[in-house]
Each structure stands twice: as C-alpha cells, then as structure tokens.
Design an enzyme around this catalytic site. Sequence first.
Site, mmCIF file in Angstrom:
data_model
loop_
_atom_site.group_PDB
_atom_site.id
_atom_site.type_symbol
_atom_site.label_atom_id
_atom_site.label_comp_id
_atom_site.label_asym_id
_atom_site.label_seq_id
_atom_site.Cartn_x
_atom_site.Cartn_y
_atom_site.Cartn_z
ATOM 1 N N ASP A 67 0.806 -1.223 0.000
ATOM 2 C CA ASP A 67 0.000 0.000 0.000
ATOM 3 C C ASP A 67 0.838 1.270 0.000
ATOM 4 O OD1 ASP A 67 0.952 -0.401 2.571
ATOM 5 O OD2 ASP A 67 -0.991 -0.824 3.454
ATOM 6 N N HIS A 138 -7.149 -4.527 9.820
ATOM 7 C CA HIS A 138 -6.827 -4.489 8.394
ATOM 8 C C HIS A 138 -5.520 -5.199 8.070
ATOM 9 C CE1 HIS A 138 -4.754 -0.279 8.943
ATOM 10 N NE2 HIS A 138 -3.838 -1.226 9.002
ATOM 11 N N GLU A 143 -9.640 -1.569 5.109
ATOM 12 C CA GLU A 143 -10.464 -1.195 6.257
ATOM 13 C C GLU A 143 -11.818 -1.913 6.204
ATOM 14 O OE1 GLU A 143 -8.794 0.143 8.338
ATOM 15 O OE2 GLU A 143 -8.095 2.161 7.955
HETATM 16 C C1 GLP Z 1 -0.230 0.285 8.444
HETATM 17 C C2 GLP Z 1 -0.045 -0.589 7.222
HETATM 18 C C3 GLP Z 1 -0.372 -2.018 7.542
HETATM 19 C C4 GLP Z 1 0.340 -2.448 8.808
HETATM 20 C C5 GLP Z 1 -0.109 -1.599 9.946
HETATM 21 C C6 GLP Z 1 0.466 -2.020 11.284
HETATM 22 O O1 GLP Z 1 -1.560 0.589 8.676
HETATM 23 N N1 GLP Z 1 -0.826 -0.188 6.119
HETATM 24 O O2 GLP Z 1 0.021 -2.834 6.445
HETATM 25 O O3 GLP Z 1 0.041 -3.790 9.069
HETATM 26 O O4 GLP Z 1 0.313 -0.290 9.625
HETATM 27 O O5 GLP Z 1 1.504 -1.180 11.679
HETATM 28 P P1 GLP Z 1 2.437 -1.405 12.917
HETATM 29 O O6 GLP Z 1 3.339 -2.546 12.579
HETATM 30 O O7 GLP Z 1 3.178 -0.118 13.023
HETATM 31 O O8 GLP Z 1 1.568 -1.706 14.086
#
Ligand code: GLP
Length: 254
Positions: A67, A138, A143
């Site tokens: 993404d 997600h 979402e």
């Molecule tokens: C973002 C990304 C996700 C990821 C999430 C978790 O939202 N788009 O792909 O899984 O962050 O992030 P973190 O590892 O910082 O908790």
Amino acid sequence: MKLIIENDAGTAATAAAQLIAEEIGTHDTPVLGLATGRTMEGIYARLAQAHEQGTLDFSCVTSFNLDEYVGLSAEDPRSYHYYMQDHLFRFVNIDLHRTHLPDGAATDLDAECAAYEAQIARSGGIDLQLLGIGDTGHIGFNEPPSSFDTRTRCVELDEATREQNAAMFGGDPNAVPHEALTMGVGTILDARRLLLVATGPAKAGIVAKALEGPITPEVSASAIRLHKNYVIILDEASAAELSPATLAHAQRNA
Ligand code: GLP
C-alpha cells in the site's frame, strides 16, 4: 495454519526474517509481497544484516508492497516508498527496477491500481506476502468492510488507523492522508503463501479476533484463514488473548 509464538518482538522478527530468507532461497526469481509499519522494522533490519554477512542475495528478487498513502510522493519521508528505501532497499542488492509500490501521487488513481494488478500478474504472482495487522483488523489498508474479492484500489482510511499511524505525521491524526491505495483482500489471497506477523500487547485483542472470531469482511485479517498456506508469527504479548484451543496448536519457541 502454522502458528509460531516467539518469546518477544525480537525473536519474532528473527523467525520471520529466517522464513523470508528461506523463501528467497527456494526460487530462481522470487516475488515477495512486502509490508510497512513498525512491526516490519526489526524484520528488515535482520534481512539487511543477513545480506551484509553475505548469506542473503536480493539480486533476483522482485517486490510488490501492499500500500501507499494517496498524495505523498516517493521522496516524502512519510511515504511508504521512502520507508522501504530507508529500512530495506538501500541496505541490500535488490534491483530498484524490480521494486514496486502503488504510486499515491498518480493523477489517475484507478488507472494506477489497474496497472499495479497487471504488474503483479506479469511477474507471475507473489510467492510470499508479508502482512502486519492494524488496529481495525486491516491487512494492507483494507479497512472494514473489505470484501474478500477486492483488488488494488483507493480506500478511505478509518480514524482509528489515522490515529495508529499519526506518529509519522507529527502525532496529528488529521495530518495523516485520508486515503490510500492498497492491494485488495483478493489480491493478497492470490499470493502463494502468506506470513502475518504481530507483536506487542496492543495487538492481542485484534489478533484474537482475526484468528478466532468470525471470518468476516469486518476484520480483513480474518480472511487469511481461507488461505491454504499461511504462517502466523506472534510474540507472547500479542498471543495473550488467544484461547487454550488455539494455543494448543502453536509451535512455542520460548
Ligand atoms: C499500516 C499498514 C499495515 C500495517 C499496519 C500495522 O496501517 N498499512 O500494512 O500492518 O500499519 O503497523 P504497525 O506494525 O506499526 O503496528
């Protein structure tokens, strides 16, 4: 499902990096699906270290990220393009022409998403897709609700997600872009193997929901249970709310 529970975030990152390195080693031209977020930083640090030690070659690797925020250019330090350079690409011998992220600054976002899907298909599909999990459940930026046949598209980010990711934007959730381009749940499920990694106590509730609750578009991570080849790596903290029945099947590496 293969569920692996490691002692802490560090050992979970080591186990995930090892699995990715093994996957790279089993293909002549491996195609990796990559993710961003804090959980991935330790994994990329270990992959970079393995490359530095001469045990891991990225020269034949192709990558597709999940993404990108809409409106941020690749040079923007808050973009996922920048994150990937900063945490992985600059440390390894990957051919940058073989690295792909959706372009959140594209003028025609629909065309960009369609082109991204076509590029994945042209590469022969993704061998291993790395996934984190967000507070809303997600994967990528899918979402709730995200139906399981969704493809790469533009989505509106939930307020909870903008709050979760605000740190990169001066702590202000309103400064986080309101939209993102993301692979769809269907795109993710097409990968030949999935690896979901979650660490830390803040993930315990959503991990239990994703692995034990209903398989529903309301929790896009629950879709991975429909895949025939998936691995989940947790640490003890993120596994804390799993039921004894689930834990009985886990490989514990404490
Ligand atoms: C973002 C990304 C996700 C990821 C999430 C978790 O939202 N788009 O792909 O899984 O962050 O992030 P973190 O590892 O910082 O908790």
